[in-house]
Design a protein around this motif. Structure first.
Motif, PDB file in Angstrom:
ATOM      1  N   SER A   1       0.765  -1.428  -0.084  1.00  0.00           N
ATOM      2  CA  SER A   1      -0.033  -0.082  -0.285  1.00  0.00           C
ATOM      3  C   SER A   1       0.812   1.248  -0.007  1.00  0.00           C
ATOM      4  O   SER A   1       0.769   2.287  -0.720  1.00  0.00           O
ATOM      5  CB  SER A   1      -1.013  -0.061   1.073  1.00  0.00           C
ATOM      6  N   ILE A   2       1.801   1.395   0.998  1.00  0.00           N
ATOM      7  CA  ILE A   2       2.798   2.639   1.095  1.00  0.00           C
ATOM      8  C   ILE A   2       3.631   2.602   0.100  1.00  0.00           C
ATOM      9  O   ILE A   2       3.901   3.698  -0.610  1.00  0.00           O
ATOM     10  CB  ILE A   2       3.073   2.676   2.514  1.00  0.00           C
ATOM     11  N   LEU A   3       4.517   1.714  -0.090  1.00  0.00           N
ATOM     12  CA  LEU A   3       5.689   1.690  -1.092  1.00  0.00           C
ATOM     13  C   LEU A   3       5.136   1.782  -2.471  1.00  0.00           C
ATOM     14  O   LEU A   3       5.550   2.778  -3.152  1.00  0.00           O
ATOM     15  CB  LEU A   3       6.539   0.317  -0.714  1.00  0.00           C
ATOM     16  N   PRO A   4       3.977   1.105  -2.959  1.00  0.00           N
ATOM     17  CA  PRO A   4       3.367   1.300  -4.202  1.00  0.00           C
ATOM     18  C   PRO A   4       2.974   2.768  -4.483  1.00  0.00           C
ATOM     19  O   PRO A   4       3.172   3.507  -5.692  1.00  0.00           O
ATOM     20  CB  PRO A   4       1.935   0.500  -4.168  1.00  0.00           C
ATOM     21  N   ILE A   5       2.526   3.664  -3.651  1.00  0.00           N
ATOM     22  CA  ILE A   5       2.238   5.064  -3.815  1.00  0.00           C
ATOM     23  C   ILE A   5       3.362   5.726  -4.421  1.00  0.00           C
ATOM     24  O   ILE A   5       3.291   6.390  -5.315  1.00  0.00           O
ATOM     25  CB  ILE A   5       1.671   5.699  -2.309  1.00  0.00           C
ATOM     26  N   PHE A   6       4.604   5.386  -3.786  1.00  0.00           N
ATOM     27  CA  PHE A   6       5.756   6.147  -4.174  1.00  0.00           C
ATOM     28  C   PHE A   6       6.133   5.544  -5.613  1.00  0.00           C
ATOM     29  O   PHE A   6       6.460   6.707  -6.325  1.00  0.00           O
ATOM     30  CB  PHE A   6       6.877   6.153  -3.278  1.00  0.00           C
ATOM     31  N   VAL A   7       6.127   4.441  -5.853  1.00  0.00           N
ATOM     32  CA  VAL A   7       6.534   3.733  -7.080  1.00  0.00           C
ATOM     33  C   VAL A   7       5.538   4.454  -7.996  1.00  0.00           C
ATOM     34  O   VAL A   7       5.731   4.777  -9.208  1.00  0.00           O
ATOM     35  CB  VAL A   7       6.207   2.289  -7.106  1.00  0.00           C
ATOM     36  N   ALA A   8       4.213   4.540  -7.891  1.00  0.00           N
ATOM     37  CA  ALA A   8       3.169   4.923  -8.764  1.00  0.00           C
ATOM     38  C   ALA A   8       3.582   6.339  -9.198  1.00  0.00           C
ATOM     39  O   ALA A   8       3.498   6.990 -10.214  1.00  0.00           O
ATOM     40  CB  ALA A   8       1.789   4.983  -8.287  1.00  0.00           C
ATOM     41  N   PHE A   9       4.166   7.031  -8.162  1.00  0.00           N
ATOM     42  CA  PHE A   9       4.168   8.752  -8.207  1.00  0.00           C
ATOM     43  C   PHE A   9       5.562   8.707  -9.146  1.00  0.00           C
ATOM     44  O   PHE A   9       5.464   9.423 -10.113  1.00  0.00           O
ATOM     45  CB  PHE A   9       4.466   9.440  -7.040  1.00  0.00           C
ATOM     46  N   GLY A  10       6.513   7.805  -8.993  1.00  0.00           N
ATOM     47  CA  GLY A  10       7.724   7.865  -9.643  1.00  0.00           C
ATOM     48  C   GLY A  10       7.477   7.540 -11.065  1.00  0.00           C
ATOM     49  O   GLY A  10       7.777   7.996 -12.054  1.00  0.00           O
TER      50      GLY A  10
ATOM     51  N   ALA B   1      -0.882   5.173 -17.371  1.00  0.00           N
ATOM     52  CA  ALA B   1      -1.889   4.921 -16.378  1.00  0.00           C
ATOM     53  C   ALA B   1      -1.760   5.273 -15.022  1.00  0.00           C
ATOM     54  O   ALA B   1      -2.534   5.743 -14.374  1.00  0.00           O
ATOM     55  CB  ALA B   1      -2.423   3.506 -16.394  1.00  0.00           C
ATOM     56  N   ALA B   2      -0.475   5.427 -14.854  1.00  0.00           N
ATOM     57  CA  ALA B   2       0.044   5.708 -13.127  1.00  0.00           C
ATOM     58  C   ALA B   2      -0.323   7.171 -13.010  1.00  0.00           C
ATOM     59  O   ALA B   2      -0.961   7.471 -12.177  1.00  0.00           O
ATOM     60  CB  ALA B   2       1.412   5.304 -12.996  1.00  0.00           C
TER      61      ALA B   2
ATOM     62  N   PRO C   1      -6.959   4.858  -3.506  1.00  0.00           N
ATOM     63  CA  PRO C   1      -7.586   3.756  -4.172  1.00  0.00           C
ATOM     64  C   PRO C   1      -6.795   2.636  -4.770  1.00  0.00           C
ATOM     65  O   PRO C   1      -5.528   2.734  -5.045  1.00  0.00           O
ATOM     66  CB  PRO C   1      -8.018   4.934  -5.172  1.00  0.00           C
ATOM     67  N   ALA C   2      -7.754   1.772  -4.959  1.00  0.00           N
ATOM     68  CA  ALA C   2      -6.991   0.583  -5.585  1.00  0.00           C
ATOM     69  C   ALA C   2      -6.226   0.707  -7.017  1.00  0.00           C
ATOM     70  O   ALA C   2      -5.319   0.263  -7.415  1.00  0.00           O
ATOM     71  CB  ALA C   2      -8.104  -0.564  -5.866  1.00  0.00           C
ATOM     72  N   GLN C   3      -7.033   1.743  -7.731  1.00  0.00           N
ATOM     73  CA  GLN C   3      -6.672   1.906  -8.884  1.00  0.00           C
ATOM     74  C   GLN C   3      -5.018   2.282  -9.156  1.00  0.00           C
ATOM     75  O   GLN C   3      -4.172   2.371  -9.865  1.00  0.00           O
ATOM     76  CB  GLN C   3      -7.230   2.953  -9.874  1.00  0.00           C
ATOM     77  N   VAL C   4      -4.440   3.306  -8.058  1.00  0.00           N
ATOM     78  CA  VAL C   4      -3.340   3.865  -7.800  1.00  0.00           C
ATOM     79  C   VAL C   4      -2.233   2.579  -7.464  1.00  0.00           C
ATOM     80  O   VAL C   4      -1.140   2.712  -8.042  1.00  0.00           O
ATOM     81  CB  VAL C   4      -3.164   4.873  -6.612  1.00  0.00           C
ATOM     82  N   THR C   5      -2.646   1.922  -6.634  1.00  0.00           N
ATOM     83  CA  THR C   5      -1.521   0.847  -6.302  1.00  0.00           C
ATOM     84  C   THR C   5      -1.549  -0.290  -7.357  1.00  0.00           C
ATOM     85  O   THR C   5      -0.573  -0.884  -7.154  1.00  0.00           O
ATOM     86  CB  THR C   5      -1.885   0.343  -4.936  1.00  0.00           C
ATOM     87  N   MET C   6      -2.470  -0.700  -8.024  1.00  0.00           N
ATOM     88  CA  MET C   6      -2.312  -1.855  -8.730  1.00  0.00           C
ATOM     89  C   MET C   6      -1.231  -2.116  -9.757  1.00  0.00           C
ATOM     90  O   MET C   6      -0.973  -3.046  -9.730  1.00  0.00           O
ATOM     91  CB  MET C   6      -3.903  -2.140  -9.262  1.00  0.00           C
ATOM     92  N   ILE C   7      -0.919  -1.198 -10.327  1.00  0.00           N
ATOM     93  CA  ILE C   7       0.052  -1.060 -11.225  1.00  0.00           C
ATOM     94  C   ILE C   7       1.443  -1.108 -10.634  1.00  0.00           C
ATOM     95  O   ILE C   7       2.222  -2.056 -10.852  1.00  0.00           O
ATOM     96  CB  ILE C   7       0.231   0.202 -12.295  1.00  0.00           C
ATOM     97  N   PRO C   8       1.614  -0.272  -9.545  1.00  0.00           N
ATOM     98  CA  PRO C   8       3.107  -0.699  -8.820  1.00  0.00           C
ATOM     99  C   PRO C   8       3.108  -1.964  -8.023  1.00  0.00           C
ATOM    100  O   PRO C   8       4.070  -2.621  -8.155  1.00  0.00           O
ATOM    101  CB  PRO C   8       3.126   0.510  -7.842  1.00  0.00           C
ATOM    102  N   VAL C   9       1.807  -2.395  -7.549  1.00  0.00           N
ATOM    103  CA  VAL C   9       1.903  -3.629  -7.056  1.00  0.00           C
ATOM    104  C   VAL C   9       2.267  -4.836  -7.860  1.00  0.00           C
ATOM    105  O   VAL C   9       3.003  -5.493  -7.705  1.00  0.00           O
ATOM    106  CB  VAL C   9       0.580  -4.003  -5.976  1.00  0.00           C
TER     107      VAL C   9
END
Lengths: 295, 277
Positions: free
Chosen positions: A25-34, A267-268, B121-129
């Protein structure tokens, strides 16, 4: 070091859950932003040297992307019609259910709650059949009343409304329970006092029930709003965004670009715009509520 | 003396009841139609005007699901996910207990961080996960499907709320008796917190049984599909065979309705109890 060992237990207790939340949840936020500033896609996943930093390009192209703009329009359409409908219907049913206490009322509580626990794909499959232009039950009912068949899922605006109808049906249950819990928490004395003062049913509803439900209403509004901003599964399974992108929501746009077109950076960036909208809307709600309680 | 609030007139009461019954029937139509249609042979499902009760009831669609549509494998995968979601439930319970009953450095900020994850939201995390799991080689595996869902902030929050009502003395007494912290949690806390575990177990079961989006993203191999992914596939491949689709839907929906009918009292109590009112 010694402190850490002596007090290790709470950390051991939270460790598994916390590890998972941090990783997913938390790490992915930063990854998504990057990655929202890169052109990462399926091909560059195998070879990282092909990933380029593109700055704000993704964000800029999003706002010139006709499809993204349509998805924003559709999402606003869903929210503006869907959210008030869900709140009014669930409050109305909660008020009716709170009227009596016998077995019948408990049974109907279950009936109204059922749609909200059933699987979305199953629901989409069932409603797809009900909505079928030729063999569907709804058009058959209409034909009994001599009304022409409605192309439920075949015309962009009607399709949006059809999806809203389905989602309201599904969304009532959980919100109704929250309203019901709140209604049962209102002390009966308030109504008795009002009755002595000669208040009628409508006045009691307006001046006692509705104000005392304000927290429940607030909670339901926020969660429903956030939910509808992320409207995804219904359009994905029922119409796959069609016809003519007429039911495409922002969430579905993100999914489509990320996993079907494999343009993950793009998409990100879209997902961050959605996230931003959700945060703004939520903060706005909190602000409105504060203004309301201060009078 | 009857309280004044119950001096409702007979007409009013009949009206409210009639309204509820009518609404209840309208709300149930999709379910009723699903069950009835799933027992109709292919030509009857599409007959116009439709028959209400199946005139030649058949279970061929249900048999078909298992013999030709791999629903046995999908069922097994779904049950595996349900099993692991219960492991996750235990993790959430442990975390909720620690947040409720221990004082430790960083407790407040960590707890707020946990709560904040609810807003993402799920949409933000699904790609990085997906990218993270891809990096560690877990895409298209059961572990990849199960892992991200093991912890849930809302569940941790509900556990904490409930467990903060357990008296400290009880835990202290067990400590004086020489019980270890994990022994205390498993032998003392879990039995006391049974009601909240029960509610969450039902909600977890429903959530895991219904899981759709994540398995769809992470599993490319049909052997890893869940029931709902399988059902979506079936809808795409047999779009005109509504009898088969209704049987598939019924197979997903009916178990949930049965579980819910048995435990609905606890779920609704659970919501009232959790301080949402």
């Amino acid at each position: 070091m010694r402190y850490a060992y002596k007090n290790r237990h709470p950390y051991l207790f939270i460790a598994p859950a916390l590890f998972i939340l941090i990783c997913f949840s938390i790490l992915p936020i930063f990854v998504a932003f990057g990655i929202s500033f890169t052109d990462i896609n399926l091909r560059s996943l195998a070879d990282w040297s092909r990933i380029n930093f593109v700055g704000l390009d993704n964000y800029i192209s999003l706002f010139t992307d006709q499809v993204f703009l349509i998805s924003i329009y559709n999402t606003v359409f869903y929210v503006v019609i869907g959210v008030p409908l869900v709140i009014i219907c669930s409050l109305g049913i909660a008020l009716l259910l709170n009227y009596g206490k016998n077995k019948l009322y408990t049974m109907f509580r279950t009936v109204y709650y059922m749609p909200s626990i059933t699987n979305i794909v199953a629901i989409a499959v069932i409603w797809g059949f009900l909505y079928n232009t030729h063999y569907g039950l709804f058009n058959y009912f209409l034909s009994l009343a001599n009304i022409d068949a409605i192309p439920w899922l075949e015309q962009p605006t009607i399709a949006k409304l059809s999806l809203i109808l389905l989602a309201v049906w599904k969304g009532i249950g959980i919100n109704m329970i929250i309203f019901l819990a709140a209604l049962q928490g209102i002390p009966r004395e308030y109504y008795e006092a009002a009755e002595i003062d000669g208040a009628n049913r409508w006045q009691m509803l307006r001046h006692i029930t509705i104000p005392l439900l304000s927290f429940a209403t607030f909670f339901v509004t926020i969660t429903t709003l956030i939910g509808w901003l992320q409207f995804f599964e219904e359009p994905y399974v029922m119409t796959n965004g069609g016809p003519l992108d007429g039911t495409l929501s922002m969430a579905l746009f993100i999914y489509r670009n990320g996993f079907q077109l494999s343009e993950m950076g793009y998409a990100a960036a879209g997902s961050f715009i959605l996230f931003f909208v959700i945060i703004v809307v939520t903060l706005l709600q909190f602000k409105l509520r504060k203004a309301e309680t201060e009078y | 003396m009857p309280s004044p609030r119950y001096k409702n007139s007979k007409i009013e009461k009949t009206f409210v009841t009639a309204l509820l019954v009518f609404g209840g029937i309208v709300v149930s139509i999709p379910f009723i139609w699903m069950i009835l249609s799933s027992f109709k042979p292919a030509n009857e499902v599409l007959s116009m005007p439709p028959t209400f009760l199946p005139s030649n009831p058949t279970i061929e669609h249900y048999v078909n699901l298992f013999t030709n549509m791999n629903f046995g494998i999908y069922l097994r995968n779904t049950l595996v996910i349900v099993f692991f979601s219960f492991v996750g439930l235990l993790f959430n319970g442990m975390a909720g207990y620690a947040f409720a009953k221990f004082n430790f450095k960083g407790k407040e900020p960590i707890f707020y961080m946990v709560l904040a994850t609810m807003m993402i939201p799920a949409q933000v995390t699904m790609i990085p996960v997906y990218l993270i799991l891809n990096q560690v080689g877990l895409t298209n595996t059961m572990a990849g499907i199960v892992l991200p869902g093991l912890a849930a902030a809302f569940s941790i929050f509900l556990f904490r709320q409930f467990m903060s009502t357990i008296p400290f003395d009880l835990i202290e007494a067990a400590r004086l008796d020489g019980a270890g912290e994990f022994r205390i949690f498993f032998r003392l806390i879990i039995p006391i917190a049974k009601p909240v575990f029960a509610v969450q177990a039902i909600l977890t079961f429903i959530g895991a049984w219904n899981s759709f989006l994540w398995p769809l993203i992470i599993a490319s191999d049909q052997n890893l599909y869940t029931l709902s992914v399988g059902l979506a596939l079936l809808q795409g491949q047999h779009s005109s065979n509504f009898g088969l689709q209704m049987a598939g839907a019924a197979f997903m929906v009916v178990p949930i309705l049965i579980v819910f009918a048995f435990f609905q009292k606890y779920i609704i109590q659970g919501f009232t109890m959790s301080g949402l009112k």
